[in-house]
Write an enzyme that holds these catalytic residues in place. Structure first.
Site, mmCIF file in Angstrom:
data_model
loop_
_atom_site.group_PDB
_atom_site.id
_atom_site.type_symbol
_atom_site.label_atom_id
_atom_site.label_comp_id
_atom_site.label_asym_id
_atom_site.label_seq_id
_atom_site.Cartn_x
_atom_site.Cartn_y
_atom_site.Cartn_z
ATOM 1 N N GLN A 131 -2.756 53.712 1.876
ATOM 2 C CA GLN A 131 -2.849 53.866 3.327
ATOM 3 C C GLN A 131 -1.580 53.286 3.980
ATOM 4 O O GLN A 131 -0.544 53.306 3.361
ATOM 5 C CB GLN A 131 -4.124 53.196 3.893
ATOM 6 C CG GLN A 131 -5.413 53.897 3.494
ATOM 7 C CD GLN A 131 -5.861 53.608 2.073
ATOM 8 O OE1 GLN A 131 -6.044 52.467 1.705
ATOM 9 N NE2 GLN A 131 -6.064 54.629 1.286
ATOM 10 N N ASP B 229 0.569 58.100 3.923
ATOM 11 C CA ASP B 229 1.290 59.313 3.511
ATOM 12 C C ASP B 229 2.787 59.236 3.767
ATOM 13 O O ASP B 229 3.448 60.246 4.016
ATOM 14 C CB ASP B 229 0.719 60.560 4.234
ATOM 15 C CG ASP B 229 -0.749 60.746 3.935
ATOM 16 O OD1 ASP B 229 -1.186 60.336 2.851
ATOM 17 O OD2 ASP B 229 -1.459 61.303 4.799
ATOM 18 N N GLY C 28 -3.929 59.504 -1.571
ATOM 19 C CA GLY C 28 -3.415 60.651 -2.325
ATOM 20 C C GLY C 28 -1.917 60.442 -2.421
ATOM 21 O O GLY C 28 -1.211 60.564 -1.425
ATOM 22 N N HIS C 29 -1.445 60.043 -3.572
ATOM 23 C CA HIS C 29 -0.025 59.723 -3.747
ATOM 24 C C HIS C 29 0.636 60.805 -4.583
ATOM 25 O O HIS C 29 0.253 61.043 -5.733
ATOM 26 C CB HIS C 29 0.123 58.340 -4.410
ATOM 27 C CG HIS C 29 -0.358 57.225 -3.527
ATOM 28 N ND1 HIS C 29 -0.248 55.900 -3.858
ATOM 29 C CD2 HIS C 29 -0.931 57.250 -2.303
ATOM 30 C CE1 HIS C 29 -0.740 55.161 -2.876
ATOM 31 N NE2 HIS C 29 -1.177 55.957 -1.923
ATOM 32 N N LYS D 156 4.744 56.864 -0.547
ATOM 33 C CA LYS D 156 4.672 55.683 -1.430
ATOM 34 C C LYS D 156 4.708 56.075 -2.905
ATOM 35 O O LYS D 156 5.427 55.484 -3.706
ATOM 36 C CB LYS D 156 3.390 54.884 -1.132
ATOM 37 C CG LYS D 156 3.321 54.360 0.296
ATOM 38 C CD LYS D 156 1.999 53.687 0.602
ATOM 39 C CE LYS D 156 0.820 54.622 0.684
ATOM 40 N NZ LYS D 156 0.825 55.550 1.810
HETATM 41 P P1 GDP Z 1 1.766 58.705 -0.066
HETATM 42 O O1 GDP Z 1 0.317 58.760 0.188
HETATM 43 O O2 GDP Z 1 2.448 57.646 0.762
HETATM 44 O O3 GDP Z 1 2.134 58.586 -1.521
HETATM 45 O O4 GDP Z 1 2.385 60.087 0.461
HETATM 46 P P2 GDP Z 1 1.743 61.558 0.217
HETATM 47 O O5 GDP Z 1 1.983 61.943 -1.191
HETATM 48 O O6 GDP Z 1 0.353 61.627 0.720
HETATM 49 O O7 GDP Z 1 2.595 62.401 1.244
HETATM 50 C C1 GDP Z 1 3.973 62.487 1.161
HETATM 51 C C2 GDP Z 1 4.344 63.981 1.015
HETATM 52 O O8 GDP Z 1 5.708 64.147 1.282
HETATM 53 C C3 GDP Z 1 4.141 64.495 -0.393
HETATM 54 O O9 GDP Z 1 3.816 65.861 -0.324
HETATM 55 C C4 GDP Z 1 5.506 64.306 -1.025
HETATM 56 O O10 GDP Z 1 5.760 65.196 -2.108
HETATM 57 C C5 GDP Z 1 6.401 64.611 0.119
HETATM 58 N N1 GDP Z 1 7.682 63.904 0.158
HETATM 59 C C6 GDP Z 1 7.970 62.631 -0.224
HETATM 60 N N2 GDP Z 1 9.248 62.329 0.082
HETATM 61 C C7 GDP Z 1 9.770 63.417 0.669
HETATM 62 C C8 GDP Z 1 11.068 63.717 1.234
HETATM 63 O O11 GDP Z 1 11.976 62.904 1.292
HETATM 64 N N3 GDP Z 1 11.215 64.980 1.755
HETATM 65 C C9 GDP Z 1 10.224 65.895 1.749
HETATM 66 N N4 GDP Z 1 10.483 67.093 2.278
HETATM 67 N N5 GDP Z 1 9.018 65.647 1.225
HETATM 68 C C10 GDP Z 1 8.785 64.421 0.719
HETATM 69 P P1 IMO Z 2 -2.477 57.263 1.348
HETATM 70 O O1 IMO Z 2 -2.580 56.099 0.382
HETATM 71 C C1 IMO Z 2 -3.473 58.811 5.299
HETATM 72 C C2 IMO Z 2 -7.318 57.572 7.010
HETATM 73 C C3 IMO Z 2 -8.370 58.630 7.186
HETATM 74 C C4 IMO Z 2 -9.110 58.065 8.398
HETATM 75 C C5 IMO Z 2 -9.085 56.573 8.148
HETATM 76 C C6 IMO Z 2 -10.347 56.026 7.486
HETATM 77 O O2 IMO Z 2 -2.408 58.586 0.716
HETATM 78 O O3 IMO Z 2 -1.399 56.983 2.350
HETATM 79 P P2 IMO Z 2 -11.335 56.122 5.008
HETATM 80 O O4 IMO Z 2 -11.661 57.284 4.136
HETATM 81 O O5 IMO Z 2 -10.349 55.166 4.440
HETATM 82 O O6 IMO Z 2 -12.563 55.413 5.510
HETATM 83 O O7 IMO Z 2 -10.657 56.782 6.322
HETATM 84 O O8 IMO Z 2 -7.973 56.331 7.301
HETATM 85 N N1 IMO Z 2 -6.778 57.454 5.616
HETATM 86 C C7 IMO Z 2 -5.568 57.878 5.256
HETATM 87 N N2 IMO Z 2 -4.614 58.535 5.955
HETATM 88 N N3 IMO Z 2 -3.231 58.434 4.025
HETATM 89 C C8 IMO Z 2 -4.161 57.740 3.321
HETATM 90 O O9 IMO Z 2 -3.906 57.231 2.100
HETATM 91 C C9 IMO Z 2 -5.413 57.479 3.929
HETATM 92 N N4 IMO Z 2 -6.545 56.866 3.516
HETATM 93 C C10 IMO Z 2 -7.366 56.850 4.571
HETATM 94 O O10 IMO Z 2 -7.784 59.889 7.457
HETATM 95 O O11 IMO Z 2 -8.367 58.319 9.562
HETATM 96 MG MG MG Z 3 -1.139 60.175 0.771
#
Ligand code: GDP
Ligand code: IMO
Ligand code: MG
Length: 425
Positions: free
Chosen positions: A222, A13, A40-41, A16
């Protein structure tokens, strides 16, 4: 001709999806190499927020191929939902999306096994996303799995039933109650959408792309600290989330890799169980959670929050061979008088600058350095010059400690809220 890699250096998270979307115009192909719908991207542009789970984050840009590589695990039901959502927005998924025939399938019983295993672990649960990731990779390495290419075989139903019988045996061992009928019906119906896509030998297509001089960006899922080998085992996911995973997950040789962009938040978050040395249990942690909207994009669970952890970050940089950094969510740190950054761990009075083997059981005290904070709202900044001096100092401190340039600074979730400190085209 190059394969660049973008991957998370923390517990996932990091942002990415956002940065892949920003960088996509510089690439011909975006490829996912591991993980599955546990990811979840999030992407934000034109006032719309999109969350992608299996589909690469280049899907919204014109003229870019998006490849789901052999290392990915696919739940056809979730995949179909994602595709339908994109099609409803007039995204031409069919011409831009390619799926490896070697990618493994998540069956409804894999999801049940994930839930049964977590329930049996009780308070020691991993905190899995319950998407069936672990059991699917277990069947892959156990040589029992079903792959995307198998859905075209005449005896597919037979092979499906054989595997499901094995799973039912395991579920009865767990004494886990379930009703499979609905999800099984849905699963088979969703295979029709999968069949309608470009199912390919992706290792050949990607290597041919490189030969023709195309640029590929591999999109990690991840983060490094969730890697099956190098993360805080057993509180990890079931795939190699690191640079090496791009080679096995795409079939591209290591000597084809060029830039490796490591992405990290200006602080730390973790969702699920497991060690988190700099976790904050006070109002500061709550403040970061609130300002950063730190809730899981896949499960909605609140993310644990803490200060930036340099030993963990240095470890991730080493394992991945990172060549440049992208720092996310700098805007969330606006409003603190002082910021803390962990430089060492103290365990039984001894100082460590890396994560020791027994991090799970050890009583780790983070050792912090304090840096000056800033109060300015930076979300509208369009250049580095507009950032406060204290943030410049924060960046300079990190670049010196990490011995790498921070070439991207993100100041908000929107595509536009991104400061690029080097030319990417
Ligand atoms: P990913 O899994 O690495 O793609 O990241 P996620 O989408 O799960 O989580 C990143 C969260 O931070 C999302 O809700 C994005 O919209 C938000 N986000 C990304 N970059 C920034 C930033 O620079 N500032 C803020 N406030 N939010 C951001
Ligand atoms: P993105 O790509 C954050 C965590 C789960 C749990 C562990 C194992 O959005 O960054 P799993 O379902 O893979 O067997 O869970 O890994 N986890 C993540 N945490 N971002 C993710 O993906 C994750 N995918 C799995 O919360 O701790
Ligand atoms: Mg994510």
């Amino acid at each position: 001709m190059a394969l660049d890699v973008l991957l998370g250096l923390q517990w996932g998270d990091e942002g990415k999806g956002k940065i892949v979307d920003v960088l996509t115009p510089n690439y011909d192909v975006i490829a996912r190499f591991q993980g599955g719908p546990n990811a979840g991207h999030t992407l934000e542009f034109n006032n719309i927020k999109h969350v992608l789970h299996t589909i690469p984050s280049g899907i919204f840009r014109e003229d870019t191929d998006n490849v789901v590589g052999n290392g990915v695990v696919i739940d056809p039901i979730i995949f179909e939902e994602e595709i339908k959502k994109l099609q409803a927005m007039d995204v031409d998924v069919n011409s831009k999306l390619f799926v490896s025939k070697k990618a493994h399938l998540i069956l409804p019983t894999h999801r049940l096994l994930d839930a049964a295993s977590e329930k049996a672990k009780g308070k020691d649960k991993i905190g899995s996303t319950l998407k069936g990731i672990g059991p699917t990779y277990m069947d892959k390495t156990g040589r029992n799995g079903l792959r995307v290419g198998d859905i075209l075989a005449a005896d597919f139903d037979e092979r499906y039933n054989e595997l499901v019988e094995k799973h039912k045996g395991l579920l009865s061992y767990y004494e886990f109650e379930y009703d499979l009928s609905e999800s099984e019906k849905k699963w088979f119906a969703s295979l029709e959408t999968l069949k309608s896509l470009n199912l390919i030998d992706s290792e050949h297509q990607l290597n041919n792309d490189l030969k023709q001089g195309k640029n590929i960006l591999a999109e990690g899922a991840q983060g490094t600290l969730l890697d099956i080998d190098f993360g805080s085992y057993p509180f990890v996911t079931s795939s190699n989330t690191i640079t090496a995973g791009t080679c096995t997950g795409l079939g591209i040789a290591p000597n084809k890799i060029d830039n490796i962009i490591g992405i990290f938040k200006a602080y730390c978050t973790r969702v699920g169980s497991g060690p988190f040395p700099t976790e904050l249990f006070d109002e500061t942690g709550e403040k970061i959670q609130k300002l950063g909207h730190e809730y899981g994009a896949t499960t909605g669970r609140p993310r644990r929050c803490g200060w930036l952890d340099l030993p963990a970050l240095k470890y991730a940089i080493m394992i991945n061979g990172v060549t440049e950094l992208s720092m996310m969510k700098a805007d969330v740190l606006s409003g603190f008088d002082t910021l803390k950054v962990c430089t060492h761990y103290s365990i039984d009075g001894k100082l460590y600058d890396y994560m020791p083997y027994d991090i799970i059981n050890a009583k780790v005290e983070p050792v912090y350095i304090e840096l000056k904070g800033w109060h300015e709202d930076i979300t509208a900044a369009e250049s580095m010059d507009e950032l406060p001096e204290a943030l410049h100092d924060y960046i300079e401190f990190l670049e010196k400690e990490l011995e790498l340039p921070i070439s991207i600074v993100s100041v908000g979730p929107n595509r536009k809220q991104t400061l690029l400190r080097k030319q990417y085209a």
